[in-house]
Each structure stands twice: as structure tokens, then as C-alpha cells.
Motif scaffolding. Structure first.
Motif, PDB file in Angstrom:
ATOM      1  N   ASN A  53       0.849  -1.201   0.000  1.00 44.27           N
ATOM      2  CA  ASN A  53       0.000   0.000   0.000  1.00 44.27           C
ATOM      3  C   ASN A  53       0.885   1.251   0.000  1.00 44.27           C
ATOM      4  OD1 ASN A  53      -2.867  -1.076   0.230  1.00 44.27           O
ATOM      5  ND2 ASN A  53      -1.789  -2.229   1.816  1.00 44.27           N
ATOM      6  N   ASN A  54       1.460   1.505  -1.176  1.00 45.39           N
ATOM      7  CA  ASN A  54       2.418   2.594  -1.357  1.00 45.39           C
ATOM      8  C   ASN A  54       2.085   3.425  -2.589  1.00 45.39           C
ATOM      9  OD1 ASN A  54       4.131   1.233   0.694  1.00 45.39           O
ATOM     10  ND2 ASN A  54       4.489  -0.246  -0.941  1.00 45.39           N
ATOM     11  N   ASN A  55       0.859   3.383  -3.024  1.00 48.69           N
ATOM     12  CA  ASN A  55       0.489   3.900  -4.337  1.00 48.69           C
ATOM     13  C   ASN A  55       0.205   5.404  -4.289  1.00 48.69           C
ATOM     14  OD1 ASN A  55      -0.471   4.305  -6.913  1.00 48.69           O
ATOM     15  ND2 ASN A  55      -1.846   2.536  -6.891  1.00 48.69           N
ATOM     16  N   THR A  56       1.063   6.177  -4.921  1.00 43.73           N
ATOM     17  CA  THR A  56       0.870   7.629  -4.971  1.00 43.73           C
ATOM     18  C   THR A  56      -0.011   8.062  -6.142  1.00 43.73           C
ATOM     19  OG1 THR A  56       2.864   7.931  -6.313  1.00 43.73           O
ATOM     20  CG2 THR A  56       3.122   8.031  -3.918  1.00 43.73           C
ATOM     21  N   GLU A  57      -0.368   7.122  -7.000  1.00 46.06           N
ATOM     22  CA  GLU A  57      -1.116   7.470  -8.212  1.00 46.06           C
ATOM     23  C   GLU A  57      -2.626   7.301  -8.058  1.00 46.06           C
ATOM     24  OE1 GLU A  57       0.488   8.824 -10.767  1.00 46.06           O
ATOM     25  OE2 GLU A  57       2.295   8.630  -9.534  1.00 46.06           O
ATOM     26  N   VAL A  58      -3.096   6.898  -6.875  1.00 46.56           N
ATOM     27  CA  VAL A  58      -4.533   6.691  -6.684  1.00 46.56           C
ATOM     28  C   VAL A  58      -5.251   8.036  -6.633  1.00 46.56           C
ATOM     29  CG1 VAL A  58      -4.192   4.535  -5.427  1.00 46.56           C
ATOM     30  CG2 VAL A  58      -4.319   6.676  -4.163  1.00 46.56           C
ATOM     31  N   PRO A  59      -6.545   8.071  -6.978  1.00 43.47           N
ATOM     32  CA  PRO A  59      -7.317   9.293  -6.737  1.00 43.47           C
ATOM     33  C   PRO A  59      -7.384   9.563  -5.244  1.00 43.47           C
ATOM     34  CG  PRO A  59      -8.757   7.461  -7.345  1.00 43.47           C
ATOM     35  CD  PRO A  59      -7.359   6.986  -7.546  1.00 43.47           C
ATOM     36  N   SER A  60      -7.332  10.815  -4.841  1.00 46.08           N
ATOM     37  CA  SER A  60      -7.302  11.126  -3.406  1.00 46.08           C
ATOM     38  C   SER A  60      -7.965  12.467  -3.141  1.00 46.08           C
ATOM     39  CB  SER A  60      -5.854  11.167  -2.901  1.00 46.08           C
ATOM     40  OG  SER A  60      -5.791  11.525  -1.540  1.00 46.08           O
ATOM     41  N   ARG A  61      -8.878  12.490  -2.145  1.00 50.48           N
ATOM     42  CA  ARG A  61      -9.601  13.720  -1.833  1.00 50.48           C
ATOM     43  C   ARG A  61      -9.281  14.263  -0.446  1.00 50.48           C
ATOM     44  NH1 ARG A  61     -15.370  13.916  -1.925  1.00 50.48           N
ATOM     45  NH2 ARG A  61     -15.206  12.937  -3.969  1.00 50.48           N
ATOM     46  N   ASN A  62      -8.569  13.513   0.387  1.00 51.00           N
ATOM     47  CA  ASN A  62      -8.333  13.939   1.764  1.00 51.00           C
ATOM     48  C   ASN A  62      -6.832  14.059   1.998  1.00 51.00           C
ATOM     49  OD1 ASN A  62      -7.901  14.022   4.571  1.00 51.00           O
ATOM     50  ND2 ASN A  62      -9.870  13.061   4.972  1.00 51.00           N
ATOM     51  N   THR A  63      -6.317  15.278   2.041  1.00 50.34           N
ATOM     52  CA  THR A  63      -4.883  15.460   2.196  1.00 50.34           C
ATOM     53  C   THR A  63      -4.385  14.984   3.554  1.00 50.34           C
ATOM     54  OG1 THR A  63      -5.229  17.738   2.933  1.00 50.34           O
ATOM     55  CG2 THR A  63      -4.824  17.387   0.584  1.00 50.34           C
ATOM     56  N   GLY A  64      -5.263  14.948   4.563  1.00 52.52           N
ATOM     57  CA  GLY A  64      -4.858  14.453   5.872  1.00 52.52           C
ATOM     58  C   GLY A  64      -4.427  13.002   5.832  1.00 52.52           C
ATOM     59  N   PHE A  65      -5.163  12.184   5.097  1.00 55.16           N
ATOM     60  CA  PHE A  65      -4.812  10.770   5.002  1.00 55.16           C
ATOM     61  C   PHE A  65      -3.540  10.555   4.191  1.00 55.16           C
ATOM     62  CE2 PHE A  65      -9.371   9.805   6.045  1.00 55.16           C
ATOM     63  CZ  PHE A  65      -9.102   9.066   7.180  1.00 55.16           C
ATOM     64  N   GLN A  66      -3.169  11.495   3.359  1.00 52.81           N
ATOM     65  CA  GLN A  66      -1.970  11.333   2.551  1.00 52.81           C
ATOM     66  C   GLN A  66      -0.714  11.239   3.409  1.00 52.81           C
ATOM     67  OE1 GLN A  66      -2.014  14.441  -0.418  1.00 52.81           O
ATOM     68  NE2 GLN A  66      -4.000  13.804  -1.225  1.00 52.81           N
ATOM     69  N   THR A  67      -0.788  11.717   4.640  1.00 52.65           N
ATOM     70  CA  THR A  67       0.364  11.600   5.534  1.00 52.65           C
ATOM     71  C   THR A  67       0.639  10.150   5.902  1.00 52.65           C
ATOM     72  OG1 THR A  67      -0.998  11.908   7.518  1.00 52.65           O
ATOM     73  CG2 THR A  67      -0.068  13.874   6.517  1.00 52.65           C
ATOM     74  N   GLY A  68      -0.320   9.258   5.707  1.00 52.64           N
ATOM     75  CA  GLY A  68      -0.145   7.850   6.049  1.00 52.64           C
ATOM     76  C   GLY A  68       0.248   6.974   4.886  1.00 52.64           C
TER      77      GLY A  68
END
Length: 253
Positions: A181-196
Motif C-alpha cells: 500500500n504505497n500507491n501515490t497514483e490513486v485518486p485522493s480527496r483527503n490530504t490528511g490521510f496522505q500523511t499515512g
């Protein structure tokens, strides 16, 4: 291609999982593939894709004290969904099994705002989403014999004030394969979770959660993280913080 269910105790069953397809085409007005307001509704053996909101969505109404009682998704595929692939909210006594969900900019599977949820995710696959699984204030959920990989983060039970019934005081994560679970290319809407990014399991502000007998490998940041929910970092800064306490991590690899 948007279905609204307001009838109790029915089954919507496709003849072929790969050829019975609800396609929202990301069109305006096609927010949910199937939204269910009724008790005891099952969806089986079909595919939902390309909706701006959710693929499958069972929902009650907390403000009017309406709780959906009984739901199931079996042998369903959901992909390229705007928010959640399969979503149960203010709903109890449910099961999602033999399902595949990918490409959601929040999470492939989501259980939220229920206590006790009495929810089971069994033999599901969550891939290529911001989170493979997210469960906010979802006390009484079991995730078993499932696989979560190629997400930003694998499995994230959490507590926050954005929904009622906080905290999450009991999720069991047992016998799963949680990897890469290291995928930086996924769609993402919550920048807070990006820290994990790069985490297998994150227990965020939860209590009495159990992580047991899982295989958790090749997540670049950590296998399991236990952290307080700090709303100024993970949320929108308008809610309270929740402590992580009395969680059990045992017999994992």
C-alpha cells in the motif's frame, strides 16, 4: 443507470457479474449506482462503475432516527467510483462478501456511523483507492480473510466528529493479506490521510480494536500504526481529538 430502492427484503441479482453492468459514465445525476433506503436488501452478481458518488450505498437517516437493518453485497464488482465503492452508513446487520472494489478517491469499502454495526467484510478485495477500507465510528465491524493492496493506505478504522456515534470502539481485523500500500497514483480527496502513505493498517483514535493473524508486508512506511486522531491534522480542524487506547495487535506477520 441509477437505481433507488425503497422496498424491504428484495434481492437485486445479475445473471452474470461481468456482463450485467450499471455504468454511470460519470454523468451529472448519476451519483450512486444503487442507493438503498430499505431493510433487508441484497445486491448480487453484477458490476457498478463510473459513478460520481458511490457504487452501492445503504443509508439510514440519523436525524430522523432511521437505521437500515440488514444489507448484503455478494459477488459484486465496483470500480472507478467517485467516493466509495461500497458504502453502508447508519446501517446495521450487514455483510459484504466475495467483492472487488477499486479506483475510489476515498475508499473501496466504507462502514460508518453505527454502534453496534454487526457488519462483516469477508473475502473482499480493495485495490487502487486512497484507502482500501475506512470505518468511521463503526463499532462492531469484522474484516476477515480479505486482501488490500496498491492503495495509499490499506485499512483505516477511525474516530471523528464528522459523523455521530464516536468513537470507533471495536473493529476486528483478522486473517487478511495487506500488502504494497504505497500507491501515490490513486485518486485522493483527503490530504490528511496522505500523511499515512505506505501504511498497512492505521488505527486512528480508536479503542478496543484488534489486529490479529494478518500477513502485512511491503508497506513502505509501517505495517501497523496506532495514532490519536488529531483533527487539525487528519480532519478539517473543527472537531475534537480522539485518543487511541486499549487496542490489541497480536500474532501478525
Amino acid at each position: 443507470e441509477a437505481v433507488i430502492v425503497q422496498t424491504d427484503n428484495i434481492v437485486i441479482r445479475g445473471m452474470d457479474r461481468n456482463t450485467v453492468i450499471l455504468d454511470g459514465e460519470h454523468a451529472e445525476g448519476n451519483e450512486n449506482g444503487i442507493i438503498v433506503f430499505s431493510d433487508g436488501v441484497a445486491v448480487e452478481n453484477l458490476t457498478v462503475r463510473n459513478y460520481t458518488g458511490n457504487g452501492l450505498f445503504w443509508t439510514g437517516d440519523y436525524g430522523r432516527d432511521i437505521i437500515v437493518d440488514g444489507y448484503r453485497a455478494s459477488y459484486v464488482t465496483a470500480h472507478n467510483i467517485g467516493v466509495y465503492g461500497m458504502y453502508a452508513f447508519n446501517a446495521v446487520n450487514g455483510q459484504i462478501d466475495n467483492a472487488y472494489a477499486s479506483g475510489s478517491d476515498d475508499s473501496s469499502y466504507y462502514i460508518g456511523q453505527c454502534d453496534p454495526c454487526n457488519a462483516l467484510l469477508y473475502k473482499v478485495v480493495g485495490v487502487n483507492s486512497q484507502l482500501g477500507y475506512s470505518g468511521t465510528n463503526s463499532t462492531g465491524t469484522v474484516i476477515a480473510n480479505s486482501e488490500f493492496y496498491d492503495n495509499m493506505i490499506g485499512v483505516v478504522p477511525n474516530s471523528q466528529d464528522g459523523e455521530e456515534l464516536a468513537p470507533n470502539a471495536g473493529t476486528t481485523i483478522i486473517g487478511n493479506y495487506i500488502h504494497n500500500n504505497n500507491n501515490t497514483e490513486v485518486p485522493s480527496r483527503n490530504t490528511g490521510f496522505q500523511t499515512g502513505l505506505g501504511s498497512g493498517v492505521v488505527l486512528a483514535g480508536v479503542t478496543n480494536n484488534i489486529v490479529e493473524r494478518n500477513l502485512i508486508v511491503d508497506n513502505d512506511r509501517a505495517g501497523v500504526i496506532i495514532v490519536d486522531w488529531i483533527d487539525a491534522i487528519f480532519g478539517n480542524g473543527s472537531g475534537r481529538d480522539w485518543l487511541a487506547a486499549d487496542n490489541i495487535i497480536r500474532d501478525n506477520v
